[in-house]
Design a protein around this motif. Structure first.
Motif, PDB file in Angstrom:
ATOM      1  N   LEU A  42      44.082  90.095  89.829  1.00 36.13           N
ATOM      2  CA  LEU A  42      44.641  89.480  88.627  1.00 36.13           C
ATOM      3  C   LEU A  42      44.863  90.570  87.574  1.00 36.13           C
ATOM      4  CD1 LEU A  42      42.414  86.286  88.352  1.00 36.13           C
ATOM      5  CD2 LEU A  42      44.653  86.535  89.435  1.00 36.13           C
ATOM      6  N   PRO A  43      45.687  90.306  86.570  1.00 36.16           N
ATOM      7  CA  PRO A  43      45.928  91.307  85.521  1.00 36.16           C
ATOM      8  C   PRO A  43      44.647  91.785  84.824  1.00 36.16           C
ATOM      9  CG  PRO A  43      47.532  89.550  85.356  1.00 36.16           C
ATOM     10  CD  PRO A  43      46.532  89.120  86.387  1.00 36.16           C
ATOM     11  N   ASN A  44      43.627  90.935  84.785  1.00 37.40           N
ATOM     12  CA  ASN A  44      42.372  91.325  84.120  1.00 37.40           C
ATOM     13  C   ASN A  44      41.440  92.110  85.045  1.00 37.40           C
ATOM     14  OD1 ASN A  44      41.377  89.359  85.828  1.00 37.40           O
ATOM     15  ND2 ASN A  44      40.689  87.993  84.212  1.00 37.40           N
ATOM     16  N   GLY A  45      41.892  92.391  86.282  1.00 37.08           N
ATOM     17  CA  GLY A  45      41.094  93.168  87.221  1.00 37.08           C
ATOM     18  C   GLY A  45      40.235  92.337  88.154  1.00 37.08           C
ATOM     19  N   HIS A  46      40.103  91.050  87.895  1.00 35.57           N
ATOM     20  CA  HIS A  46      39.326  90.176  88.779  1.00 35.57           C
ATOM     21  C   HIS A  46      40.095  89.950  90.071  1.00 35.57           C
ATOM     22  CE1 HIS A  46      36.889  88.289  85.243  1.00 35.57           C
ATOM     23  NE2 HIS A  46      36.857  89.598  85.244  1.00 35.57           N
ATOM     24  N   LEU A  47      39.365  89.618  91.119  1.00 35.15           N
ATOM     25  CA  LEU A  47      39.979  89.378  92.423  1.00 35.15           C
ATOM     26  C   LEU A  47      39.867  87.911  92.794  1.00 35.15           C
ATOM     27  CD1 LEU A  47      38.447  92.451  94.272  1.00 35.15           C
ATOM     28  CD2 LEU A  47      40.782  92.232  93.423  1.00 35.15           C
ATOM     29  N   ARG A  48      40.886  87.413  93.476  1.00 37.94           N
ATOM     30  CA  ARG A  48      40.895  86.032  93.946  1.00 37.94           C
ATOM     31  C   ARG A  48      41.375  86.005  95.397  1.00 37.94           C
ATOM     32  NH1 ARG A  48      38.548  85.744  89.881  1.00 37.94           N
ATOM     33  NH2 ARG A  48      38.795  84.322  88.145  1.00 37.94           N
ATOM     34  N   CYS A  49      40.972  84.957  96.104  1.00 35.91           N
ATOM     35  CA  CYS A  49      41.398  84.736  97.486  1.00 35.91           C
ATOM     36  C   CYS A  49      41.880  83.294  97.574  1.00 35.91           C
ATOM     37  CB  CYS A  49      40.223  84.966  98.429  1.00 35.91           C
ATOM     38  SG  CYS A  49      40.616  84.707 100.172  1.00 35.91           S
ATOM     39  N   SER A  50      43.050  83.090  98.131  1.00 33.23           N
ATOM     40  CA  SER A  50      43.543  81.722  98.231  1.00 33.23           C
ATOM     41  C   SER A  50      42.757  80.974  99.308  1.00 33.23           C
ATOM     42  CB  SER A  50      45.035  81.685  98.549  1.00 33.23           C
ATOM     43  OG  SER A  50      45.261  82.022  99.902  1.00 33.23           O
ATOM     44  N   ARG A  51      42.619  79.692  99.121  1.00 29.93           N
ATOM     45  CA  ARG A  51      41.920  78.848 100.092  1.00 29.93           C
ATOM     46  C   ARG A  51      42.612  78.960 101.451  1.00 29.93           C
ATOM     47  NH1 ARG A  51      37.700  77.406 102.205  1.00 29.93           N
ATOM     48  NH2 ARG A  51      36.850  77.200 100.139  1.00 29.93           N
ATOM     49  N   ALA A  52      43.943  78.954 101.465  1.00 34.42           N
ATOM     50  CA  ALA A  52      44.691  79.037 102.728  1.00 34.42           C
ATOM     51  C   ALA A  52      44.415  80.362 103.434  1.00 34.42           C
ATOM     52  CB  ALA A  52      46.181  78.866 102.463  1.00 34.42           C
ATOM     53  N   THR A  53      44.336  81.460 102.685  1.00 35.39           N
ATOM     54  CA  THR A  53      44.047  82.771 103.273  1.00 35.39           C
ATOM     55  C   THR A  53      42.651  82.796 103.876  1.00 35.39           C
ATOM     56  OG1 THR A  53      45.535  83.897 101.739  1.00 35.39           O
ATOM     57  CG2 THR A  53      43.828  85.241 102.759  1.00 35.39           C
ATOM     58  N   LEU A  54      41.678  82.255 103.152  1.00 37.50           N
ATOM     59  CA  LEU A  54      40.308  82.245 103.667  1.00 37.50           C
ATOM     60  C   LEU A  54      40.194  81.363 104.906  1.00 37.50           C
ATOM     61  CD1 LEU A  54      37.469  83.316 103.313  1.00 37.50           C
ATOM     62  CD2 LEU A  54      36.990  81.369 101.819  1.00 37.50           C
ATOM     63  N   ASP A  55      40.847  80.209 104.901  1.00 35.31           N
ATOM     64  CA  ASP A  55      40.822  79.334 106.077  1.00 35.31           C
ATOM     65  C   ASP A  55      41.462  80.015 107.287  1.00 35.31           C
ATOM     66  OD1 ASP A  55      39.526  77.383 104.615  1.00 35.31           O
ATOM     67  OD2 ASP A  55      41.326  76.175 104.288  1.00 35.31           O
ATOM     68  N   ALA A  56      42.574  80.728 107.071  1.00 35.09           N
ATOM     69  CA  ALA A  56      43.233  81.447 108.167  1.00 35.09           C
ATOM     70  C   ALA A  56      42.339  82.572 108.686  1.00 35.09           C
ATOM     71  CB  ALA A  56      44.574  82.007 107.699  1.00 35.09           C
ATOM     72  N   TRP A  57      41.632  83.237 107.784  1.00 35.94           N
ATOM     73  CA  TRP A  57      40.711  84.300 108.180  1.00 35.94           C
ATOM     74  C   TRP A  57      39.586  83.728 109.045  1.00 35.94           C
ATOM     75  CZ3 TRP A  57      35.508  85.216 106.947  1.00 35.94           C
ATOM     76  CH2 TRP A  57      35.018  86.473 107.282  1.00 35.94           C
ATOM     77  N   TRP A  58      39.020  82.569 108.634  1.00 40.10           N
ATOM     78  CA  TRP A  58      37.972  81.919 109.431  1.00 40.10           C
ATOM     79  C   TRP A  58      38.495  81.585 110.820  1.00 40.10           C
ATOM     80  CZ3 TRP A  58      33.105  82.227 108.893  1.00 40.10           C
ATOM     81  CH2 TRP A  58      32.468  82.157 107.665  1.00 40.10           C
TER      82      TRP A  58
END
Length: 66
Positions: A42-58
């Motif tokens: 994110l612009p503030n330097g924090h990181l996010r992971c989309s639910r769809a990305t995490l589900d696909a990774w699992w």
């Protein structure tokens, strides 16, 4: 009980770590090897992971383990 994120929602890094039961250092080691779910900065330097990305990774992790 917290609501479960929908596929369009983004999870914080702490939420990803809680769900995967990985330590922060283990997650970053996996990330350096390209084995962790993709994070979006994110612009503030924090990181996010989309639910769809995490589900696909699992799903991919389960298939690799089988």
């Amino acid at each position: 009980m917290p609501k479960k994120p929908t596929p369009q929602e983004y999870l914080t890094l702490n939420e990803v770590l809680t769900e995967t039961r990985l330590s922060r250092s283990a997650f970053y080691r996996m990330r350096a090897k390209g084995q962790a779910p993709e994070l979006v900065p994110l612009p503030n330097g924090h990181l996010r992971c989309s639910r769809a990305t995490l589900d696909a990774w699992w799903t991919a992790r389960r298939a690799a383990a089988a």
